[in-house]
Design an enzyme around this catalytic site. Structure first.
Site, short mmCIF file in Angstrom:
data_model
loop_
_atom_site.label_atom_id
_atom_site.label_comp_id
_atom_site.label_asym_id
_atom_site.label_seq_id
_atom_site.Cartn_x
_atom_site.Cartn_y
_atom_site.Cartn_z
N SER A 175 -15.13 -18.22 13.76
CA SER A 175 -15.84 -18.03 15.02
C SER A 175 -14.81 -17.76 16.12
O SER A 175 -14.08 -16.79 16.03
CB SER A 175 -16.71 -19.25 15.31
OG SER A 175 -17.64 -18.96 16.33
N ASP A 198 -25.31 -12.98 10.18
CA ASP A 198 -24.85 -13.79 11.31
C ASP A 198 -25.55 -13.35 12.59
O ASP A 198 -25.38 -12.22 13.04
CB ASP A 198 -23.33 -13.63 11.45
CG ASP A 198 -22.71 -14.62 12.41
OD1 ASP A 198 -23.45 -15.17 13.25
OD2 ASP A 198 -21.49 -14.84 12.32
N HIS A 202 -23.49 -17.39 10.06
CA HIS A 202 -22.31 -17.80 10.82
C HIS A 202 -21.62 -18.94 10.08
O HIS A 202 -21.70 -20.10 10.45
CB HIS A 202 -22.72 -18.23 12.22
CG HIS A 202 -21.57 -18.25 13.19
ND1 HIS A 202 -20.88 -17.12 13.56
CD2 HIS A 202 -20.99 -19.28 13.87
CE1 HIS A 202 -19.93 -17.45 14.42
NE2 HIS A 202 -19.97 -18.75 14.62
#
Length: 659
Positions: free
Chosen positions: A513, A598, A630
């Site tokens: 991330s 995602d 994600h």
């Protein structure tokens, strides 16, 4: 499992995307080709450490996430059924436990008991798209009902109540994908009734429920990136603003809950202070009383007695968790828990009468332990540890560290040395946390132990923007993606090299991330610092990242634009901070992994930069997981990724890997 398979390098056509893109090897002298490097598979190659199998570290836990039934007699938890995490239930003390769900795909990760003690409620999405649906399992009949069978809708749990056992409050963006409204759900019939419309700016579960199980408060974002507290007298009454926070006070502040009488509201509040303090707000006079605080760290968690709503304790996350006990009724309990087991503890579940607790203990060198604790006699009993196989291996301590950034700001973090006693000239992995408005904490972390076990020092730096260190530390990161935030990471490496810990020629950067963005920035903004980089679901283009946020992040837009940049008015600035704008500078080999579904960091973020690297002949490896979002929920996918990452790191850092 959707696991990637190797394909030949090249540009795929529409509808023919490979699961793995091996890229192209660039000319010698520009980047190292894996074919030119040896890989050591001997577990003894980096010292006496015995390799911990990836399955032990990254496979499913044996058991996890326990919760007490409302009457305190039964235990629910997550455990594998045919290799997939499902819900199990059994007596708390003695008796047989059984699986009560039959998920065969992604596994269950979020659940709670309904207050009727008959139903377990859990959330499940599809392929990682985060469009959660609410399911109810009837423990008497065994039926599993989808209570919110709506496409492209996200459900979040708001609250349950002991006096309304057949009802649940949920937040759902069914009417408008941008905003979650609150609905009252009847468990027996599945009937939904609108409880509270989103007044605008309220994200997900940012609603406050009083002791009468009425939605009376809301925490809303404002167009200037600040926040405001909204209250209403009764259901259906208009919302009134009772307090405001400007943008600089926002991230550490939030409401905790109403007092039982409803005259007070407990808040985490950083107004008129640098750190978030636990305060009591008198709703009629708006007077504040500070209940708990720390001069250097935020209060990050509060324990309320579930029925009386009395504040019992506040947690401050320093180098390790620190409790401030505020209620003498639990002082003996907290003292007993501190003696029960080494590690940092947290109460994870309580029964209706608050006579029985489930307590989790986190340690850096062992699995998480879960205890049943009876308050009457102050005694605890071990229920289970989440990963018992870890006890067969030696783990490495996580040591708190601190160092000055180049502008004088103190950066805190953790350093984990590999086994073998050597503390100098080590290959080092800078592991960068996501968020970025989050932080690394002390305790067991599978990636950290994996890296240390393979022979690497692992450095975790809570760079500016990390939460828990006060609002000035968070605000110092505004508009500093790819700039001062990255400087902190560069300074972390510089500190490790100056201390003699790290070999400057063998430093890798690894993250997911925001940590994935940091890995991409490391390869493009400081191309000579890292010998390789691993990016998991990291954004490469800040313009497209902010243009494609999920619709239900609408309330976060002003905050994101303030703290990162505005793609509508300053795309040039954002591109200057985007790794995609500097692809030609990449010298280090890269491993990029992405979930195709995602909703936060879209697949295009990885596709843009891998396409640019392919065009320029820059070596990289790309793993695309078609059934993930994600992050990687399926253990099979996790094991595929960590196998690839382990071999990749061994090529460039010289550590061990499991054949």
């Amino acid at each position: 499992t959707g696991a990637p398979v190797p394909v030949s390098p090249g540009s795929p056509g529409p509808g023919d995307r490979p699961a793995v893109d091996t890229g192209q090897v660039v000319p010698a002298g520009t980047a190292k080709s894996p074919a030119a490097l040896s890989v050591r598979g001997d577990p003894m190659a980096t010292g006496p450490a015995r390799l911990i199998p990836r399955e032990v570290l990254f496979g499913n836990p044996a058991k996890s996430s326990p919760a007490l039934s409302p009457d305190g007699t039964r235990l629910a938890y997550l455990a594998p059924r045919n290799g997939v995490l499902n819900l199990w239930v059994g007596p708390l003390d003695v008796g047989k436990h059984r699986p009560v769900t039959r998920d065969e795909d992604r596994g269950i990760r979020q659940y709670l008991w309904a207050q009727d003690g008959r139903h377990l409620l859990y959330l499940q999405d599809s392929g990682g798209n985060e469009n959660w649906r609410l399911h109810a399992v009837d423990l008497v009949t065994g039926t599993d009902r989808d209570l919110t069978p709506f496409d492209d809708v996200q459900v979040q749990l708001v609250d349950t109540h002991r006096d309304f056992p057949g009802e649940v409050l949920i937040a759902m963006n069914r009417e408008d994908r941008r905003f979650h409204h609150v609905y009252r759900l009847q468990l027996d019939s599945g009937r939904l009734e609108l409880e509270a419309e989103n007044p605008g700016g309220v994200a997900g579960t940012g609603y406050l429920v009083d002791a009468g199980f009425q939605v009376r408060g809301a925490w809303a974002s404002t167009p200037d990136a600040g926040s405001e507290l909204l209250l209403r007298e009764t259901a259906g009454a208009p919302w009134q603003v009772v307090a405001r926070w400007d943008a600089d006070d926002g991230l550490g502040s939030r409401p905790v809950g109403f007092s039982r009488c409803g005259d007070y509201l407990y808040l985490l509040d950083s107004r008129r202070a640098d750190t978030a303090r636990l305060v009591k707000l008198h709703l009629s006079g708006h007077g504040l009383a500070v209940l708990a605080s720390d001069p250097h760290y935020d209060v990050v968690h509060v324990e309320l007695e579930p029925h009386t709503r009395q504040v019992q304790a506040a947690m401050v996350m320093r180098e390790r968790a620190h409790w401030q006990v505020l209620d003498e009724q639990v002082a003996r309990d907290f003292a007993a828990l501190a003696r029960l087991e080494p590690g940092d503890f947290r109460i994870v579940s309580r029964d209706r009468d608050d006579s029985a607790w489930l307590v989790a203990f986190a340690r850096d060198t062992g699995p998480v332990s879960y205890f049943s604790y009876r308050r009457q006699d102050g005694r605890g009993r071990l229920l289970f540890v989440d990963r018992p196989d870890l006890r067969d291996y030696q783990l490495c301590p996580m040591e708190p560290v601190a160092f000055p950034a180049r502008d004088g700001l103190t950066i805190h973090g953790y350093l984990t040395y590999p086994q073998g006693g050597n503390r100098s000239g080590l290959p080092l992995v800078l592991r960068v946390h996501g968020g970025p408005w989050s932080r690394d904490v002390w305790g067991f972390h599978p990636e950290v132990q994996w890296l240390a076990n393979r022979g690497y020092a692992c450095l975790q730096a809570n760079f500016r923007g990390s939460t828990g260190y006060g609002k000035a530390f968070v605000n110092a990161a505004d508009r500093e993606w790819g700039a001062k935030m990255h400087d902190d990471l560069v300074d972390a490496v510089g500190w490790a090299v100056e201390q003699g810990i790290a070999d400057p020629d063998r430093v890798a950067i690894f993250g997911a991330s925001y940590g994935g963005y940091a890995a991409l920035a490391g390869a493009t903004f400081t191309p000579d610092l890292f010998c390789c980089a691993v990016d998991v679901v990291g954004p490469s283009n800040l313009v497209t990242l902010l243009q494609t946020i999920p619709p239900y992040w609408a309330s976060m837009r002003s905050m994101l634009f303030k703290r990162v940049g505005n793609p509508e008015t300053e795309p040039e600035f954002l591109m200057s901070r985007s790794p995609l704008s500097r692809v030609e500078r990449i010298r280090a080999p890269m491993l990029i992994a992405q979930g195709a579904n995602d909703p936060r960091v879209k697949q295009a973020e990885s596709e843009q930069i891998t396409a640019a690297m392919r065009e320029k002949g820059i070596y990289h490896e790309y793993l695309l997981f078609p059934d993930e979002g994600h992050g990687f929920a399926k253990p099979g996918n996790r094991l595929v990724f960590y196998r690839a990452a382990e071999r990749f790191l061994a090529r460039y850092l010289g550590g061990s890997f499991e054949e």
